[in-house]
Design a protein around this motif. Structure first.
Motif, PDB file in Angstrom:
ATOM      1  N   VAL A  42       0.843  -1.185   0.000  1.00 27.38           N
ATOM      2  CA  VAL A  42       0.000   0.000   0.000  1.00 27.38           C
ATOM      3  C   VAL A  42       0.885   1.243   0.000  1.00 27.38           C
ATOM      4  CG1 VAL A  42      -1.940  -1.109   1.192  1.00 27.38           C
ATOM      5  CG2 VAL A  42      -0.164   0.038   2.536  1.00 27.38           C
ATOM      6  N   ALA A  43       0.267   2.365  -0.326  1.00 24.82           N
ATOM      7  CA  ALA A  43       0.925   3.669  -0.223  1.00 24.82           C
ATOM      8  C   ALA A  43       0.249   4.421   0.915  1.00 24.82           C
ATOM      9  CB  ALA A  43       0.789   4.436  -1.526  1.00 24.82           C
ATOM     10  N   ILE A  44       1.046   4.982   1.807  1.00 25.50           N
ATOM     11  CA  ILE A  44       0.516   5.754   2.933  1.00 25.50           C
ATOM     12  C   ILE A  44       0.919   7.207   2.752  1.00 25.50           C
ATOM     13  CG2 ILE A  44       0.491   6.063   5.438  1.00 25.50           C
ATOM     14  CD1 ILE A  44       1.211   3.119   5.734  1.00 25.50           C
ATOM     15  N   LYS A  45      -0.082   8.073   2.641  1.00 23.84           N
ATOM     16  CA  LYS A  45       0.150   9.509   2.485  1.00 23.84           C
ATOM     17  C   LYS A  45       0.031  10.156   3.856  1.00 23.84           C
ATOM     18  CE  LYS A  45      -1.183  13.448  -0.362  1.00 23.84           C
ATOM     19  NZ  LYS A  45      -2.033  13.885  -1.483  1.00 23.84           N
ATOM     20  N   VAL A  46       1.077  10.890   4.261  1.00 23.22           N
ATOM     21  CA  VAL A  46       1.153  11.466   5.600  1.00 23.22           C
ATOM     22  C   VAL A  46       1.309  12.983   5.504  1.00 23.22           C
ATOM     23  CG1 VAL A  46       2.395  11.437   7.804  1.00 23.22           C
ATOM     24  CG2 VAL A  46       2.295   9.363   6.405  1.00 23.22           C
ATOM     25  N   LEU A  47       0.435  13.698   6.180  1.00 22.12           N
ATOM     26  CA  LEU A  47       0.518  15.156   6.229  1.00 22.12           C
ATOM     27  C   LEU A  47       1.797  15.563   6.946  1.00 22.12           C
ATOM     28  CD1 LEU A  47      -0.899  17.952   5.845  1.00 22.12           C
ATOM     29  CD2 LEU A  47      -1.872  17.605   8.113  1.00 22.12           C
ATOM     30  N   HIS A  48       2.518  16.535   6.385  1.00 14.43           N
ATOM     31  CA  HIS A  48       3.717  17.038   7.062  1.00 14.43           C
ATOM     32  C   HIS A  48       3.306  17.606   8.424  1.00 14.43           C
ATOM     33  CE1 HIS A  48       6.253  16.419   3.633  1.00 14.43           C
ATOM     34  NE2 HIS A  48       5.541  17.225   2.875  1.00 14.43           N
ATOM     35  N   PRO A  49       3.919  17.133   9.511  1.00 17.47           N
ATOM     36  CA  PRO A  49       3.510  17.567  10.857  1.00 17.47           C
ATOM     37  C   PRO A  49       3.593  19.077  11.067  1.00 17.47           C
ATOM     38  CG  PRO A  49       5.044  15.731  10.995  1.00 17.47           C
ATOM     39  CD  PRO A  49       4.984  16.147   9.556  1.00 17.47           C
ATOM     40  N   ASP A  50       4.634  19.716  10.542  1.00 22.06           N
ATOM     41  CA  ASP A  50       4.773  21.163  10.722  1.00 22.06           C
ATOM     42  C   ASP A  50       3.674  21.920   9.985  1.00 22.06           C
ATOM     43  OD1 ASP A  50       5.955  20.216   8.373  1.00 22.06           O
ATOM     44  OD2 ASP A  50       7.367  21.874   8.236  1.00 22.06           O
ATOM     45  N   LEU A  51       3.248  21.416   8.849  1.00 22.12           N
ATOM     46  CA  LEU A  51       2.155  22.036   8.100  1.00 22.12           C
ATOM     47  C   LEU A  51       0.841  21.896   8.855  1.00 22.12           C
ATOM     48  CD1 LEU A  51       1.395  23.489   5.475  1.00 22.12           C
ATOM     49  CD2 LEU A  51       0.953  21.254   4.483  1.00 22.12           C
TER      50      LEU A  51
END
Length: 134
Positions: A42-51
């Motif tokens: 699978v591909a996991i898309k993760v929001l940049h924590p600082d953003l």
């Protein structure tokens, strides 16, 4: 190993084996992982924590809801989503193969039949999304 990769690997260890970064953009990073429960990549898309901290997570959460609503053969479906160790993420199928960018760099120009097929597929996906109000 990047800090985000290390955090994600530990936070999702019970469900996914995170293997490596596939790519990054202005808003998120995508990782290749193996779904332990279903034995699939699978591909996991993760929001940049600082953003997420600076702007809030609303846009990313909206993207998750939008993706979940779309069911079309040329739009990757949402498989899972959540938050782990302060990281917002969603999971989609991993599609093996060459990217369009890599193919264009290799071939410089697509055969007309391939270009037309791709254009029809993208147009069909966009039409479907527009009909869903997106």
């Amino acid at each position: 190993m990047t800090e985000m990769l290390a955090r994600l690997t530990v936070a999702l260890a019970a469900r996914y084996r995170v293997e490596r970064e596939l790519g990054a953009g202005g808003m998120a990073t995508v990782f290749l992982a193996h779904d332990l429960r279903h034995e699939r990549d699978v591909a996991i898309k993760v929001l940049h924590p600082d953003l997420g901290a600076a702007l809030g997570a609303e846009r990313f959460l909206s993207e998750i809801k939008t993706t979940a609503r779309l069911q079309h053969p040329h739009i990757l479906p949402l498989l899972d989503s959540g938050a782990a160790d302060g990281l917002l993420y969603y999971v989609m199928p991993y599609v093996k193969g060459e990217t369009l960018r890599a193919r264009l760099e290799r071939e410089r120009q697509l055969p007309i039949a391939d270009a037309l097929r791709m254009a029809r597929e993208v147009a069909g996906a966009l039409d479907h999304a527009h009909k869903q109000g997106i």
